[in-house]
Motif scaffolding. Structure first.
Motif: not given
Length: 418
Positions: A159-166, A168-174, A254-256
């Motif tokens: 269910a995760l987006a390819p761009g949101g699984i780095s 890094n919490p700040i990057y993935d939050f954004f 992703g939706f961040g």
């Protein structure tokens, strides 16, 4: 928590440091624009004349109004839809279902606002509340994004987006970890994409028009044009709501915070900038110039709608008589790329139409100030960046077929220029 295994998209926006900067820069830019539009000098560049105190930003009344607005749009989302559409196939081979009732929500909102005004609702008071409303919208975006980030921690990897699984919490939050965050059948990203922000943009424009009528006896021709052009744009987006299911925002991102803040805060409070400017900086506009501006907007809309309709028709049914005669390039995925019609002129003709319309929205504000042209400048940068993302995605997906398409259609957005 370690990032899940699997393919990861390359880091964008300068990676974690860029994402952290944008978390501050985007809200700061929005408030700068609001303050500039309400000031006498109306300077786009340079500091605002004065900074507001907390008492000017925080208002319980604005909070209640904002929550009521979100609640209303959520209730309209849950009403029976004229159609329920399926989204693109997901990693687990399933397809999500989406209610197609955005235009219905726009009409019902207009009826409710009309009833409220006839009962004494002071719509003209809304422009004075834009600053505290933008403040609570920004708070909402941060809190909502934190909820989305925490929810994604228990979401399955598929269910995760390819761009949101780095990792890094700040990057993935954004960027957003989860591709399609839902509770039951309420899809948060799909709801935010077209409902509270776009319809809110139209409502703010209308309130500014009403306020100008209260101040000057009647709305100016420039204000009428800005309201009419942007209402057409929003109405078109909601009428063709199903088309958003194939866009990168829905299928890839992703939706961040990036999309949440953009959808519910940035859109209504910065896209209404021309109308905000005109309320405090009226501009004379004669019929000949107004007619020329209308023609520019009509050309932009014709390109925008023609290109999008051709693409959507081809995606639904390549054998449709309206697109069956167009030339295509076959790809290894089994899909075909249009290489004639609108999509043989430039690779993103819809972006070209968007930019022409953006120019038409700014021209009623005259040429004495740069501020009303912020949308055009910002949207140009946004579409150039989005086009570059599209290029990478298409090259990865279609390979040699995309290279052939680029050879056949060398210009990206503007023919013979870019």
């Amino acid at each position: 928590m370690a990032p899940p295994e699997g393919p990861r998209a390359p880091l964008e926006f300068g990676g974690p440091l860029g994402a952290a900067a944008l978390l501050l820069l985007l809200p700061a830019t929005m408030f700068h624009l609001l303050l500039a539009a309400h000031s006498g000098p109306a300077r786009l560049l340079g500091p605002p004349a004065s900074l507001p105190g907390l008492e000017a930003l925080w208002s319980p009344r604005a909070l209640l109004l904002w929550l009521a607005w979100l609640g209303l749009q959520a209730a309209l989302y849950l009403l029976p839809a004229r159609k329920v559409a399926e989204g693109q196939e997901l990693k687990d081979k399933s397809r999500l279902r989406y209610p197609i009732n955005g235009f219905q929500a726009l009409v019902l909102t207009a009826l409710l606002v009309g009833l409220g005004v006839s009962a004494g609702l002071p719509l003209g008071a809304l422009p004075e509340m834009l600053l505290p409303l933008a403040f609570v919208a920004t708070l909402t975006a941060f809190i909502f994004s934190l909820f989305l980030y925490m929810k994604a921690q228990v979401a399955p990897v598929s269910a995760l987006a390819p761009g949101g699984i780095s990792g890094n919490p700040i990057y993935d939050f954004f960027l957003g970890r989860e591709l399609n965050p839902r509770i039951c059948f309420f899809d948060f990203k799909y709801f935010c994409e077209l409902r509270p922000g776009l319809i809110g943009w139209v409502l703010i424009n209308l309130a500014l028009l009403v306020k100008e009528a209260e101040l000057r006896g009647s709305p100016s021709l420039a204000m009428w044009l800005v309201n009419g052009f942007q209402l057409l744009y929003v109405g078109d987006a909601l009428w063709h709501e199903e088309a958003i299911l194939t866009t990168m925002d829905i299928t890839h991102d992703g939706f961040g915070f990036m999309l949440a803040f953009g959808d519910i805060a940035w859109v209504p409070f910065t896209y209404s900038l021309q109308a905000q400017f005109l309320l405090r900086h009226p501009q004379p506009l004669g019929l000949p110039m107004a007619s020329a501006i209308c023609l520019i907007n009509a050309i932009g809309y014709y390109i925008f709608r023609g290109a999008n309709s051709q693409k959507n028709t081809f995606r639904k049914n390549p054998s449709d008589p309206r697109v069956a005669g167009l030339e295509t390039i076959s790809t290894a995925t089994g899909r075909k790329l249009l290489v004639s019609g609108w999509w043989g002129m430039v690779r993103h003709p819809n972006y070209l139409g968007d930019l022409i319309m953006a120019l038409a929205w700014s021209l009623p504000c005259g040429v004495s100030h740069l501020l009303p042209y912020f949308y055009l400048l910002y949207f140009t940068a946004l579409l150039v960046h989005r086009e570059a993302r599209d290029e990478r995605q298409c090259l990865q997906k279609y390979g040699l077929a995309w290279q052939e398409y680029c050879r056949r259609v060398p210009y990206r957005i503007v023919p013979y220029i870019y």
